[in-house]
Design an enzyme around this catalytic site. Structure first.
Site, PDB file in Angstrom:
ATOM      1  N   SER A  12       0.735  -1.077  -0.005  1.00  0.00           N
ATOM      2  CA  SER A  12      -0.166   0.009   0.112  1.00  0.00           C
ATOM      3  C   SER A  12       0.679   1.386  -0.163  1.00  0.00           C
ATOM      4  O   SER A  12       0.595   2.240  -0.608  1.00  0.00           O
ATOM      5  CB  SER A  12      -0.894  -0.109   1.240  1.00  0.00           C
ATOM      6  OG  SER A  12      -0.334   0.197   2.393  1.00  0.00           O
ATOM      7  N   ASN A  13       1.959   1.225   0.681  1.00  0.00           N
ATOM      8  CA  ASN A  13       3.099   2.361   0.542  1.00  0.00           C
ATOM      9  C   ASN A  13       3.468   2.533  -0.983  1.00  0.00           C
ATOM     10  O   ASN A  13       3.551   3.671  -1.354  1.00  0.00           O
ATOM     11  CB  ASN A  13       4.122   2.341   1.530  1.00  0.00           C
ATOM     12  CG  ASN A  13       3.488   2.618   2.973  1.00  0.00           C
ATOM     13  OD1 ASN A  13       3.695   3.940   3.064  1.00  0.00           O
ATOM     14  ND2 ASN A  13       3.493   1.780   3.760  1.00  0.00           N
ATOM     15  N   ARG A  60      21.863 -14.809   5.585  1.00  0.00           N
ATOM     16  CA  ARG A  60      21.352 -13.443   5.421  1.00  0.00           C
ATOM     17  C   ARG A  60      22.416 -12.723   4.446  1.00  0.00           C
ATOM     18  O   ARG A  60      22.053 -11.662   3.555  1.00  0.00           O
ATOM     19  CB  ARG A  60      21.352 -12.808   6.828  1.00  0.00           C
ATOM     20  CG  ARG A  60      20.475 -11.776   6.764  1.00  0.00           C
ATOM     21  CD  ARG A  60      20.477 -11.119   8.112  1.00  0.00           C
ATOM     22  NE  ARG A  60      19.447 -11.783   8.933  1.00  0.00           N
ATOM     23  CZ  ARG A  60      18.047 -11.965   8.954  1.00  0.00           C
ATOM     24  NH1 ARG A  60      17.505 -11.073   8.326  1.00  0.00           N
ATOM     25  NH2 ARG A  60      17.297 -12.505   9.793  1.00  0.00           N
ATOM     26  N   ARG A  86      12.388  -7.465   6.304  1.00  0.00           N
ATOM     27  CA  ARG A  86      13.493  -8.296   6.663  1.00  0.00           C
ATOM     28  C   ARG A  86      14.610  -7.308   7.126  1.00  0.00           C
ATOM     29  O   ARG A  86      14.933  -6.221   6.832  1.00  0.00           O
ATOM     30  CB  ARG A  86      14.375  -8.990   5.307  1.00  0.00           C
ATOM     31  CG  ARG A  86      13.649 -10.254   5.166  1.00  0.00           C
ATOM     32  CD  ARG A  86      14.316 -10.864   3.996  1.00  0.00           C
ATOM     33  NE  ARG A  86      15.581 -11.491   4.291  1.00  0.00           N
ATOM     34  CZ  ARG A  86      15.903 -12.658   5.127  1.00  0.00           C
ATOM     35  NH1 ARG A  86      14.736 -13.266   5.720  1.00  0.00           N
ATOM     36  NH2 ARG A  86      17.018 -13.079   5.244  1.00  0.00           N
ATOM     37  N   HIS A 104       8.431   3.550   9.113  1.00  0.00           N
ATOM     38  CA  HIS A 104       8.464   2.701  10.270  1.00  0.00           C
ATOM     39  C   HIS A 104       7.061   3.094  10.861  1.00  0.00           C
ATOM     40  O   HIS A 104       6.885   4.473  11.239  1.00  0.00           O
ATOM     41  CB  HIS A 104       9.398   2.813  11.285  1.00  0.00           C
ATOM     42  CG  HIS A 104       9.465   1.892  12.303  1.00  0.00           C
ATOM     43  ND1 HIS A 104       9.451   0.481  12.226  1.00  0.00           N
ATOM     44  CD2 HIS A 104       8.802   2.079  13.707  1.00  0.00           C
ATOM     45  CE1 HIS A 104       9.237   0.106  13.491  1.00  0.00           C
ATOM     46  NE2 HIS A 104       8.856   0.950  14.504  1.00  0.00           N
ATOM     47  N   GLU A 169       1.071   7.218   6.732  1.00  0.00           N
ATOM     48  CA  GLU A 169       2.222   6.753   6.072  1.00  0.00           C
ATOM     49  C   GLU A 169       2.259   7.143   4.796  1.00  0.00           C
ATOM     50  O   GLU A 169       3.207   7.743   4.190  1.00  0.00           O
ATOM     51  CB  GLU A 169       2.529   5.107   6.392  1.00  0.00           C
ATOM     52  CG  GLU A 169       2.730   4.727   7.636  1.00  0.00           C
ATOM     53  CD  GLU A 169       2.873   3.137   7.743  1.00  0.00           C
ATOM     54  OE1 GLU A 169       3.190   2.677   6.759  1.00  0.00           O
ATOM     55  OE2 GLU A 169       2.413   2.576   8.563  1.00  0.00           O
TER      56      GLU A 169
END
Ligand code: GRF
Length: 211
Positions: A12-13, A60, A86, A104, A169
């Site tokens: 959605s962002n 990672r 992540r 955030h 946001e």
């Protein structure tokens, strides 16, 4: 100005960034989850959309090296984390120092990490919100660019609060990216971020309001 947007989910962002018609090209959208709905959204806009499944990589560090390789093919000026869930290696963060942005869902430095809305309610805070910041190696840290505040209601649940924060946001992320694209963001030595105006003078950035 070229952007690469990293996502993990619904996007959605990403949609808010697309809808804002920024003075920037979204060169690619990359997800660590092949089933992220945001990939379809990108494709429907004709934007290259790639899945790089983190589960196919041994560590990672291996995954982040592959991700750097995929991103750098597009030579972005800015890498935008838009619901990218992540933890990044220090090597990844160093590679994109000064050109890596995150959103955030809390008013940092309060509530870094996960479950921010439930934690905010459990603490009884009266004001919650979201933060756009440059990414540094410490999780959910780094120079704060823009924040929006949301009043907490007595009958809020994590779900209702999250919905109002998400709407905020969608207002602030495109704005922060536009400022970056216009070359207006200046990180000072003390880590605070100023905004350059048309005349070239700098000003502090203020909160966008309390709905
Ligand atoms: C947003 O709340 C964002 O702040 C957080 O993850 C969520 C992603 O939502 N990091 P979306 O994928 O942009 O809809």
């Amino acid at each position: 100005m070229k952007l690469v947007v990293l996502i993990s989910g619904r996007g959605s962002n990403l949609k808010a960034i697309l809808d804002a018609r920024l003075p920037a090209e979204i060169a690619a959208v990359i997800s660590n989850r092949p089933d992220a709905a945001g990939l379809d959204l990108a494709r429907s806009h004709g934007i290259p959309a790639l899945a790089l499944d983190h589960r196919q990589h041994a560590s990672r560090a291996d995954f982040d090296s592959a991700l750097i390789e995929a991103i750098d093919r597009y030579q972005p000026d800015l890498v935008v984390l838009a619901g990218y869930l992540r933890i990044l290696t220090d090597g990844f963060v160093a590679h994109y120092a000064g050109r890596l942005m995150n959103i955030h869902p809390s008013l940092l430095p309060s509530f870094p990490g996960l479950d921010t809305h439930a934690r905010a309610l459990a603490e009884g805070v009266k004001v919650h919100g979201c933060t756009v910041h440059f990414v540094t190696p410490t999780l959910d840290h780094g120079p704060i660019i823009l924040q929006a505040a949301v009043a907490v209601r007595s009958d809020d649940t994590p779900h209702t609060l999250a919905a109002r924060v998400l709407a905020a946001e969608h207002r602030i992320y495109p704005k922060a990216i536009a400022w970056f694209a216009e070359g207006r963001l200046l990180v000072q030595n003390d880590g605070r971020v100023n905004l350059r105006d048309d005349s070239g003078s700098e000003q502090a950035i203020f909160i966008t309001g309390l709905p």
